[in-house]
Design a protein around this motif. Sequence first.
Motif, PDB file in Angstrom:
ATOM      1  N   ALA A  12      19.542 128.979  -8.360  1.00 43.09           N
ATOM      2  CA  ALA A  12      18.446 129.949  -8.414  1.00 43.09           C
ATOM      3  C   ALA A  12      18.411 130.652  -9.764  1.00 43.09           C
ATOM      4  N   THR A  13      19.591 130.929 -10.329  1.00 41.32           N
ATOM      5  CA  THR A  13      19.658 131.544 -11.653  1.00 41.32           C
ATOM      6  C   THR A  13      19.075 130.609 -12.706  1.00 41.32           C
ATOM      7  N   ASP A  14      19.439 129.325 -12.634  1.00 48.93           N
ATOM      8  CA  ASP A  14      18.889 128.344 -13.584  1.00 48.93           C
ATOM      9  C   ASP A  14      17.366 128.286 -13.479  1.00 48.93           C
ATOM     10  N   ALA A  15      16.857 128.295 -12.234  1.00 43.65           N
ATOM     11  CA  ALA A  15      15.407 128.219 -12.034  1.00 43.65           C
ATOM     12  C   ALA A  15      14.701 129.444 -12.612  1.00 43.65           C
ATOM     13  N   LEU A  16      15.266 130.624 -12.360  1.00 44.27           N
ATOM     14  CA  LEU A  16      14.652 131.848 -12.886  1.00 44.27           C
ATOM     15  C   LEU A  16      14.732 131.886 -14.411  1.00 44.27           C
ATOM     16  N   ASP A  17      15.857 131.463 -14.956  1.00 45.24           N
ATOM     17  CA  ASP A  17      16.012 131.425 -16.410  1.00 45.24           C
ATOM     18  C   ASP A  17      14.980 130.494 -17.042  1.00 45.24           C
ATOM     19  N   GLN A  18      14.768 129.331 -16.433  1.00 48.19           N
ATOM     20  CA  GLN A  18      13.785 128.387 -16.957  1.00 48.19           C
ATOM     21  C   GLN A  18      12.372 128.967 -16.876  1.00 48.19           C
ATOM     22  N   ALA A  19      12.063 129.641 -15.779  1.00 44.03           N
ATOM     23  CA  ALA A  19      10.733 130.260 -15.643  1.00 44.03           C
ATOM     24  C   ALA A  19      10.520 131.313 -16.724  1.00 44.03           C
ATOM     25  N   ARG A  20      11.552 132.089 -16.999  1.00 39.77           N
ATOM     26  CA  ARG A  20      11.439 133.114 -18.036  1.00 39.77           C
ATOM     27  C   ARG A  20      11.320 132.488 -19.423  1.00 39.77           C
ATOM     28  N   ARG A  21      11.995 131.355 -19.645  1.00 36.70           N
ATOM     29  CA  ARG A  21      11.880 130.658 -20.932  1.00 36.70           C
ATOM     30  C   ARG A  21      10.432 130.215 -21.169  1.00 36.70           C
ATOM     31  N   VAL A  22       9.829 129.644 -20.127  1.00 40.72           N
ATOM     32  CA  VAL A  22       8.436 129.213 -20.244  1.00 40.72           C
ATOM     33  C   VAL A  22       7.545 130.408 -20.544  1.00 40.72           C
ATOM     34  N   ALA A  23       7.802 131.532 -19.836  1.00 39.04           N
ATOM     35  CA  ALA A  23       6.995 132.735 -20.060  1.00 39.04           C
ATOM     36  C   ALA A  23       7.134 133.210 -21.511  1.00 39.04           C
ATOM     37  N   ARG A  24       8.361 133.210 -22.028  1.00 36.38           N
ATOM     38  CA  ARG A  24       8.570 133.646 -23.418  1.00 36.38           C
ATOM     39  C   ARG A  24       7.867 132.718 -24.403  1.00 36.38           C
ATOM     40  N   ALA A  25       7.845 131.435 -24.074  1.00 35.89           N
ATOM     41  CA  ALA A  25       7.177 130.470 -24.964  1.00 35.89           C
ATOM     42  C   ALA A  25       5.689 130.762 -25.077  1.00 35.89           C
ATOM     43  N   PHE A  26       5.121 131.396 -24.044  1.00 29.75           N
ATOM     44  CA  PHE A  26       3.700 131.747 -24.071  1.00 29.75           C
ATOM     45  C   PHE A  26       3.482 133.217 -24.440  1.00 29.75           C
TER      46      PHE A  26
END
Length: 204
Positions: free
Chosen positions: A43-57
């Motif tokens: 779940a931590t990996d999934a949330l981290d990836q979602a936040r990475r995508v958000a930061r990219a935008f």
Amino acid sequence: MRARQVAVSCDEVGAWFDAGLAVLAAARRRSGWLYGRQALMSATDALDQARRVARAFGWEAAALRPGLADTCLDAVALRLLADLPAGAAASGRWAEGLLDAVDLRMQRLHVSARRRAGAVVVPRLPHTPAWGPDGQACVRVTVSPTRGWRFGLDGLHGPPVRVVAGFYPAAIDEVVALAVAVTGGAFPDVFPGPGWPGPRLEER
């Protein structure tokens, strides 16, 4: 150039730990749920990836919807059930084999659990909280291919505690560790206390 790469790496590690803290906070708020270590990591990996995508935008983590950590926990729980081996739902021995493994691991920890059809019952310990109508109920571990792992109070009806963990050897260790921790008082409010009028089940 190397110093810049190290700085970026440290930022990424910090972001991952921030995601982990958010997942832990969400897990602790959830009444009736317990999570194995690997489930929390996923779940931590999934949330981290979602936040990475958000930061990219160009979005900050604070701009994401508050329940995103809960969504990641739900996604992991659903994926674990979806990852069941083929034929598990049709095999009555599948669940019994997992419970045999739980019982064996309890024995290795010198916990005198009671194995019976469909369940492993964990004995009370000196620091076990008072659960059930008389305060003496024990933790019951069950598993099914449709509901996964669950903890309940032996001999009593009542809302179960859903345990999010896989069905492979390391995950079984996590389930056992959680069952022992619950019995030892690490989660005192996970079950109703004395005076709860739950009807008794028939002894099996």
